[in-house]
Design a protein around this motif. Structure first.
Motif, PDB file in Angstrom:
ATOM      1  N   HIS A   6       0.846  -1.173   0.000  1.00 45.28           N
ATOM      2  CA  HIS A   6       0.000   0.000   0.000  1.00 45.28           C
ATOM      3  C   HIS A   6       0.889   1.232   0.000  1.00 45.28           C
ATOM      4  CE1 HIS A   6      -3.619  -2.319   0.629  1.00 45.28           C
ATOM      5  NE2 HIS A   6      -2.931  -3.040   1.480  1.00 45.28           N
ATOM      6  N   ARG A  14       3.557   7.700  -4.594  1.00 44.60           N
ATOM      7  CA  ARG A  14       2.654   6.576  -4.832  1.00 44.60           C
ATOM      8  C   ARG A  14       2.916   5.947  -6.188  1.00 44.60           C
ATOM      9  NH1 ARG A  14      -1.508   9.898  -2.388  1.00 44.60           N
ATOM     10  NH2 ARG A  14      -2.294  10.312  -4.458  1.00 44.60           N
ATOM     11  N   ARG A  60      -9.685  -8.868 -11.706  1.00 48.76           N
ATOM     12  CA  ARG A  60      -9.637  -7.494 -11.189  1.00 48.76           C
ATOM     13  C   ARG A  60      -8.314  -6.820 -11.554  1.00 48.76           C
ATOM     14  NH1 ARG A  60     -11.354  -9.081  -6.588  1.00 48.76           N
ATOM     15  NH2 ARG A  60      -9.398  -8.981  -5.469  1.00 48.76           N
ATOM     16  N   GLY A  64      -8.182  -3.668 -13.951  1.00 53.83           N
ATOM     17  CA  GLY A  64      -7.560  -2.466 -13.402  1.00 53.83           C
ATOM     18  C   GLY A  64      -6.441  -1.952 -14.282  1.00 53.83           C
ATOM     19  N   GLY A  68      -6.626   1.574 -15.891  1.00 52.82           N
ATOM     20  CA  GLY A  68      -5.757   2.467 -15.128  1.00 52.82           C
ATOM     21  C   GLY A  68      -4.397   2.654 -15.760  1.00 52.82           C
ATOM     22  N   GLY A 150      -3.158   8.792  -8.036  1.00 50.32           N
ATOM     23  CA  GLY A 150      -3.554   7.402  -8.179  1.00 50.32           C
ATOM     24  C   GLY A 150      -2.679   6.498  -7.357  1.00 50.32           C
ATOM     25  N   THR A 151      -3.276   5.442  -6.903  1.00 48.04           N
ATOM     26  CA  THR A 151      -2.554   4.446  -6.127  1.00 48.04           C
ATOM     27  C   THR A 151      -2.289   3.243  -7.016  1.00 48.04           C
ATOM     28  OG1 THR A 151      -4.576   3.356  -5.403  1.00 48.04           O
ATOM     29  CG2 THR A 151      -3.743   5.174  -4.016  1.00 48.04           C
ATOM     30  N   GLU A 153      -3.350   0.353  -6.469  1.00 45.94           N
ATOM     31  CA  GLU A 153      -4.618  -0.373  -6.596  1.00 45.94           C
ATOM     32  C   GLU A 153      -5.483   0.238  -7.688  1.00 45.94           C
ATOM     33  OE1 GLU A 153      -8.185  -2.297  -3.936  1.00 45.94           O
ATOM     34  OE2 GLU A 153      -6.703  -1.027  -2.955  1.00 45.94           O
ATOM     35  N   GLN A 154      -5.502   1.560  -7.787  1.00 47.29           N
ATOM     36  CA  GLN A 154      -6.280   2.208  -8.839  1.00 47.29           C
ATOM     37  C   GLN A 154      -5.701   1.919 -10.216  1.00 47.29           C
ATOM     38  OE1 GLN A 154      -5.849   6.106  -7.161  1.00 47.29           O
ATOM     39  NE2 GLN A 154      -7.959   6.154  -6.414  1.00 47.29           N
ATOM     40  N   LEU A 155      -4.390   1.813 -10.318  1.00 49.48           N
ATOM     41  CA  LEU A 155      -3.741   1.618 -11.607  1.00 49.48           C
ATOM     42  C   LEU A 155      -3.571   0.156 -11.990  1.00 49.48           C
ATOM     43  CD1 LEU A 155      -1.023   4.387 -11.299  1.00 49.48           C
ATOM     44  CD2 LEU A 155      -3.090   4.442 -12.703  1.00 49.48           C
ATOM     45  N   GLY A 157      -5.446  -2.523 -10.305  1.00 48.20           N
ATOM     46  CA  GLY A 157      -6.603  -3.331  -9.962  1.00 48.20           C
ATOM     47  C   GLY A 157      -6.575  -3.932  -8.574  1.00 48.20           C
TER      48      GLY A 157
END
Length: 163
Positions: A6, A14, A60, A64, A68, A150-151, A153-155, A157
């Motif tokens: 994370h 990030r 996912r 993603g 992303g 963006g994180t 996870e956003q980029l 998935g």
């Protein structure tokens, strides 16, 4: 893997290691797929759930990436567009395999182990090639991106679970 994926800090921080985080996700997905394939030798009640959870996570991740990281790279590094198109095509093939696996697991009949094994073996071969190509072609470009919100996870998935 022992460490969290994370991201923290500014948007630049990030994104600074998104390519490295993609590698960590791939390592986790490879390990999970290897464990699933090994578990087919001694199927348990949990195998069906584990397999469906894996399929959802892989789906996912690819969805993603498509929405992303790949869109961001297409805008920022247009020369990668042919590579990205190849990877999206791979994602479509993987989605087909995942769909077939989910169909095989859809009901309460005895697990069709040989059919599931054949699909997972094909998936493993495809993913190994896909992940290597993706890592070779995109990690540096992803790590070079800065200043975008963006994180991982956003980029990508998802983030790889920590141990």
């Amino acid at each position: 893997m022992g460490r969290t994926l994370h991201p923290t800090g500014s948007p630049t921080d990030r994104l600074a290691a998104v390519g490295n985080q993609m590698i960590e996700i791939h390592l986790w997905l490879r390990a999970e797929l290897a464990r699933l394939r090994a578990d087919l030798d001694t199927p348990s009640r949990d195998l069906r759930a584990h397999c469906l959870t894996f399929c959802a996570a892989l789906g996912r991740h690819h969805t993603g990436e498509d929405a992303g990281a790949f869109r961001l790279l297409a805008d920022e590094v247009p020369e990668l567009r042919p590579v990205l198109a190849n990877l999206v095509a791979d994602h479509d093939v993987v989605a087909g395999i995942l769909g077939r696996v989910e169909e095989l697991l859809a009901d309460d009949r005895p697990l069709p182990t040989a059919q599931v094994r054949a699909e997972l073996d094909g998936l493993a071969a495809l993913l190994e090639s896909h992940f290597r190509y993706e890592e070779k072609r995109l990690v540096s470009a992803l790590n070079a991106l800065t200043g975008r919100p963006g994180t991982a996870e956003q980029l990508l998935g998802l983030t790889a679970p920590t141990d």
